[in-house]
Scaffold this motif. Structure first.
Motif, PDB file in Angstrom:
ATOM      1  N   MET A  19      -6.029   3.618  11.620  1.00 13.55           N
ATOM      2  CA  MET A  19      -7.367   3.934  11.117  1.00 13.55           C
ATOM      3  C   MET A  19      -7.563   5.446  11.154  1.00 13.55           C
ATOM      4  O   MET A  19      -7.352   6.086  12.183  1.00 13.55           O
ATOM      5  N   ILE A  20      -7.948   6.018  10.009  1.00  8.90           N
ATOM      6  CA  ILE A  20      -8.100   7.464   9.908  1.00  8.90           C
ATOM      7  C   ILE A  20      -9.315   7.782   9.029  1.00  8.90           C
ATOM      8  O   ILE A  20      -9.528   7.129   8.004  1.00  8.90           O
ATOM      9  N   VAL A  21     -10.107   8.760   9.451  1.00  9.50           N
ATOM     10  CA  VAL A  21     -11.255   9.219   8.668  1.00  9.50           C
ATOM     11  C   VAL A  21     -10.866  10.525   7.979  1.00  9.50           C
ATOM     12  O   VAL A  21     -10.375  11.453   8.623  1.00  9.50           O
ATOM     13  N   ILE A  22     -11.076  10.568   6.674  1.00  6.08           N
ATOM     14  CA  ILE A  22     -10.679  11.728   5.873  1.00  6.08           C
ATOM     15  C   ILE A  22     -11.843  12.184   5.017  1.00  6.08           C
ATOM     16  O   ILE A  22     -12.841  11.477   4.861  1.00  6.08           O
ATOM     17  N   THR A  23     -11.712  13.383   4.443  1.00  5.63           N
ATOM     18  CA  THR A  23     -12.670  13.822   3.440  1.00  5.63           C
ATOM     19  C   THR A  23     -12.183  13.355   2.066  1.00  5.63           C
ATOM     20  O   THR A  23     -11.016  12.983   1.902  1.00  5.63           O
ATOM     21  N   ARG A  24     -13.058  13.382   1.083  1.00  6.21           N
ATOM     22  CA  ARG A  24     -12.693  12.898  -0.252  1.00  6.21           C
ATOM     23  C   ARG A  24     -11.554  13.710  -0.862  1.00  6.21           C
ATOM     24  O   ARG A  24     -10.799  13.211  -1.680  1.00  6.21           O
ATOM     25  N   TYR A  25     -11.411  14.976  -0.448  1.00  4.97           N
ATOM     26  CA  TYR A  25     -10.381  15.839  -1.010  1.00  4.97           C
ATOM     27  C   TYR A  25      -8.985  15.453  -0.535  1.00  4.97           C
ATOM     28  O   TYR A  25      -7.989  15.841  -1.129  1.00  4.97           O
ATOM     29  N   GLU A  26      -8.927  14.710   0.582  1.00  5.59           N
ATOM     30  CA  GLU A  26      -7.630  14.343   1.157  1.00  5.59           C
ATOM     31  C   GLU A  26      -7.146  12.970   0.703  1.00  5.59           C
ATOM     32  O   GLU A  26      -6.042  12.562   1.054  1.00  5.59           O
ATOM     33  N   LEU A  27      -7.960  12.268  -0.084  1.00  4.14           N
ATOM     34  CA  LEU A  27      -7.611  10.903  -0.479  1.00  4.14           C
ATOM     35  C   LEU A  27      -6.328  10.863  -1.295  1.00  4.14           C
ATOM     36  O   LEU A  27      -5.462  10.013  -1.066  1.00  4.14           O
ATOM     37  N   TYR A  28      -6.187  11.756  -2.254  1.00  2.00           N
ATOM     38  CA  TYR A  28      -4.991  11.764  -3.103  1.00  2.00           C
ATOM     39  C   TYR A  28      -3.736  12.019  -2.267  1.00  2.00           C
ATOM     40  O   TYR A  28      -2.713  11.352  -2.447  1.00  2.00           O
ATOM     41  N   SER A  29      -3.802  12.974  -1.336  1.00  3.36           N
ATOM     42  CA  SER A  29      -2.653  13.267  -0.469  1.00  3.36           C
ATOM     43  C   SER A  29      -2.299  12.062   0.389  1.00  3.36           C
ATOM     44  O   SER A  29      -1.116  11.732   0.555  1.00  3.36           O
ATOM     45  N   LEU A  30      -3.323  11.390   0.936  1.00  6.36           N
ATOM     46  CA  LEU A  30      -3.062  10.226   1.778  1.00  6.36           C
ATOM     47  C   LEU A  30      -2.403   9.106   0.971  1.00  6.36           C
ATOM     48  O   LEU A  30      -1.452   8.461   1.448  1.00  6.36           O
ATOM     49  N   GLN A  31      -2.867   8.875  -0.248  1.00  4.77           N
ATOM     50  CA  GLN A  31      -2.263   7.841  -1.098  1.00  4.77           C
ATOM     51  C   GLN A  31      -0.788   8.131  -1.363  1.00  4.77           C
ATOM     52  O   GLN A  31       0.054   7.219  -1.323  1.00  4.77           O
ATOM     53  N   ASN A  32      -0.458   9.384  -1.615  1.00  6.41           N
ATOM     54  CA  ASN A  32       0.933   9.765  -1.855  1.00  6.41           C
ATOM     55  C   ASN A  32       1.797   9.575  -0.608  1.00  6.41           C
ATOM     56  O   ASN A  32       2.945   9.119  -0.689  1.00  6.41           O
ATOM     57  N   ILE A  33       1.246   9.937   0.550  1.00  9.99           N
ATOM     58  CA  ILE A  33       1.983   9.791   1.808  1.00  9.99           C
ATOM     59  C   ILE A  33       2.321   8.320   2.060  1.00  9.99           C
ATOM     60  O   ILE A  33       3.470   7.963   2.386  1.00  9.99           O
ATOM     61  N   ILE A  34       1.325   7.457   1.896  1.00 11.10           N
ATOM     62  CA  ILE A  34       1.541   6.023   2.138  1.00 11.10           C
ATOM     63  C   ILE A  34       2.576   5.463   1.161  1.00 11.10           C
ATOM     64  O   ILE A  34       3.476   4.705   1.541  1.00 11.10           O
ATOM     65  N   ALA A  35       2.464   5.847  -0.106  1.00 11.33           N
ATOM     66  CA  ALA A  35       3.404   5.353  -1.120  1.00 11.33           C
ATOM     67  C   ALA A  35       4.834   5.785  -0.820  1.00 11.33           C
ATOM     68  O   ALA A  35       5.785   5.033  -1.051  1.00 11.33           O
ATOM     69  N   ASN A  36       5.000   6.995  -0.290  1.00 14.51           N
ATOM     70  CA  ASN A  36       6.334   7.505  -0.003  1.00 14.51           C
ATOM     71  C   ASN A  36       6.951   6.898   1.259  1.00 14.51           C
ATOM     72  O   ASN A  36       8.158   6.692   1.338  1.00 14.51           O
ATOM     73  N   VAL A  37       6.125   6.623   2.274  1.00  9.24           N
ATOM     74  CA  VAL A  37       6.640   6.138   3.556  1.00  9.24           C
ATOM     75  C   VAL A  37       6.738   4.611   3.589  1.00  9.24           C
ATOM     76  O   VAL A  37       7.734   4.048   4.032  1.00  9.24           O
ATOM     77  N   ASP A  38       5.701   3.931   3.139  1.00  7.22           N
ATOM     78  CA  ASP A  38       5.683   2.462   3.175  1.00  7.22           C
ATOM     79  C   ASP A  38       4.884   1.955   1.980  1.00  7.22           C
ATOM     80  O   ASP A  38       3.669   1.760   2.063  1.00  7.22           O
ATOM     81  N   ASP A  39       5.574   1.724   0.882  1.00  7.01           N
ATOM     82  CA  ASP A  39       4.879   1.301  -0.331  1.00  7.01           C
ATOM     83  C   ASP A  39       4.396  -0.144  -0.269  1.00  7.01           C
ATOM     84  O   ASP A  39       3.694  -0.615  -1.160  1.00  7.01           O
ATOM     85  N   LYS A  40       4.756  -0.853   0.819  1.00  2.00           N
ATOM     86  CA  LYS A  40       4.276  -2.215   0.989  1.00  2.00           C
ATOM     87  C   LYS A  40       3.089  -2.285   1.957  1.00  2.00           C
ATOM     88  O   LYS A  40       2.593  -3.372   2.273  1.00  2.00           O
ATOM     89  N   ALA A  41       2.631  -1.135   2.425  1.00  2.00           N
ATOM     90  CA  ALA A  41       1.482  -1.103   3.336  1.00  2.00           C
ATOM     91  C   ALA A  41       0.211  -1.534   2.608  1.00  2.00           C
ATOM     92  O   ALA A  41       0.046  -1.272   1.409  1.00  2.00           O
ATOM     93  N   PHE A  42      -0.657  -2.199   3.341  1.00  4.14           N
ATOM     94  CA  PHE A  42      -1.958  -2.598   2.800  1.00  4.14           C
ATOM     95  C   PHE A  42      -2.998  -1.590   3.278  1.00  4.14           C
ATOM     96  O   PHE A  42      -3.137  -1.357   4.484  1.00  4.14           O
ATOM     97  N   THR A  43      -3.725  -0.995   2.336  1.00  6.02           N
ATOM     98  CA  THR A  43      -4.688   0.052   2.686  1.00  6.02           C
ATOM     99  C   THR A  43      -6.066  -0.304   2.155  1.00  6.02           C
ATOM    100  O   THR A  43      -6.221  -0.652   0.982  1.00  6.02           O
ATOM    101  N   ASN A  44      -7.060  -0.202   3.021  1.00  9.37           N
ATOM    102  CA  ASN A  44      -8.447  -0.429   2.633  1.00  9.37           C
ATOM    103  C   ASN A  44      -9.216   0.877   2.834  1.00  9.37           C
ATOM    104  O   ASN A  44      -9.247   1.424   3.939  1.00  9.37           O
ATOM    105  N   ILE A  45      -9.817   1.394   1.756  1.00 10.03           N
ATOM    106  CA  ILE A  45     -10.598   2.634   1.808  1.00 10.03           C
ATOM    107  C   ILE A  45     -12.074   2.268   1.721  1.00 10.03           C
ATOM    108  O   ILE A  45     -12.502   1.596   0.772  1.00 10.03           O
ATOM    109  N   VAL A  46     -12.859   2.678   2.706  1.00 12.38           N
ATOM    110  CA  VAL A  46     -14.290   2.356   2.709  1.00 12.38           C
ATOM    111  C   VAL A  46     -15.111   3.625   2.907  1.00 12.38           C
ATOM    112  O   VAL A  46     -14.642   4.613   3.478  1.00 12.38           O
ATOM    113  N   GLU A  47     -16.332   3.571   2.423  1.00  8.57           N
ATOM    114  CA  GLU A  47     -17.255   4.697   2.603  1.00  8.57           C
ATOM    115  C   GLU A  47     -17.634   4.815   4.068  1.00  8.57           C
ATOM    116  O   GLU A  47     -17.862   3.813   4.746  1.00  8.57           O
TER     117      GLU A  47
END
Length: 273
Positions: A233-261
């Protein structure tokens, strides 16, 4: 290829911002949000163009952002400003419609699409975005307060310098553009990501290499497979969302991710460098 893709998208977004300004907002004396709006106001009362003011206002902000926020984010954000400036100077100021409401709405839609695309791919339109991020690091106030104050000043200034009708139409543009950005990316300034993964150690290391955010690790079990996993569980700013998506895709593309406000947070938000 990733860099080429980003630059291409920032170029398209910046062109849309310039089109919205030169074809709709500037001819109608209706103002955009942030530094773009301030640049419009200064250009309306002096002989210098909006593009030149926009570029000049962002130079000191970019220097501060380079030191305080992050080099890559600031570089991409300033690049989008530079491209917008070029097209503001190249494209003529044309009044497509005499109807101020149409100018306000269509200008807001187009500038919202441009800014939303830029945000979605990991940059910003600089200016107020970078200032708000810096101020938020040294106070407990949410970023939204700084956006509200800056945009409120633009509306009030427009009312005093021109007329209050223009100020009200500026509010229309701000509302429309924010709704468009919300539909393309997100206006929520803080988001919580809950990542269920079988590679928690690798993912944690990869995230900490790119983002200065704390991570909470929670044991989890697959309901169907019964496999042992972990939820990060990690809290990020909206500017970091794209970077986080890329990191997850590169490390574990089978990970399940839920993004909430995230409506609010208490305690430690960032991990100091």
């Amino acid at each position: 290829m990733e860099t080429f893709k980003k630059v291409s998208i920032y170029t398209i977004g910046s062109i849309l911002v310039a089109v919205a300004l030169n074809f709709f907002l500037i001819p109608a004396n209706v103002f955009a949000s942030g530094f773009t709006g301030f640049a419009q106001i200064l250009a309306a009362i002096t002989p210098i163009s909006t593009g030149i003011y926009l570029f000049a206002l962002n130079i000191p902000v970019a220097l501060i952002g380079w030191l305080k926020i992050g080099k890559l984010f600031t570089l991409y954000s300033f690049l989008s400003v530079a491209i917008t400036t070029v097209f503001l100077e190249v494209l003529p100021v044309i009044s497509i419609s005499e109807d101020i409401l149409l100018n306000s709405v269509f200008g807001g839609v187009i500038i919202g699409i441009g800014a939303g695309v830029i945000l979605k791919y990991g940059a910003s339109t600089a200016g107020v975005d970078i200032i708000a991020l810096i101020l938020a690091r040294y106070s407990d106030r949410p970023l939204g307060i700084y956006f509200f104050v800056i945009n409120g000043l633009i509306v009030i200034t427009a009312g005093f310098l021109f007329d209050w009708e223009k100020a009200l139409y500026t509010l229309v543009t701000l509302y429309v553009s924010s709704r468009i950005i919300d539909s393309i990316h997100t206006r929520h300034v803080k988001l919580t990501a809950m990542i269920v993964t079988k590679k928690p150690d690798d993912l944690q290391i990869a995230i900490h290499e790119k983002l200065t955010r704390g991570i909470t690790r929670i044991p989890a079990k697959g309901g169907y497979t019964k496999e042992d996993k972990e939820m990060l569980m990690i809290v990020i700013t909206r500017y970091e969302l794209y970077s986080l998506q890329n990191i997850i895709a590169n490390v574990d593309d089978k990970a399940f991710t839920n993004i909430v406000e995230t409506a609010g947070i208490y305690g430690m938000f960032r991990k100091d460098r």
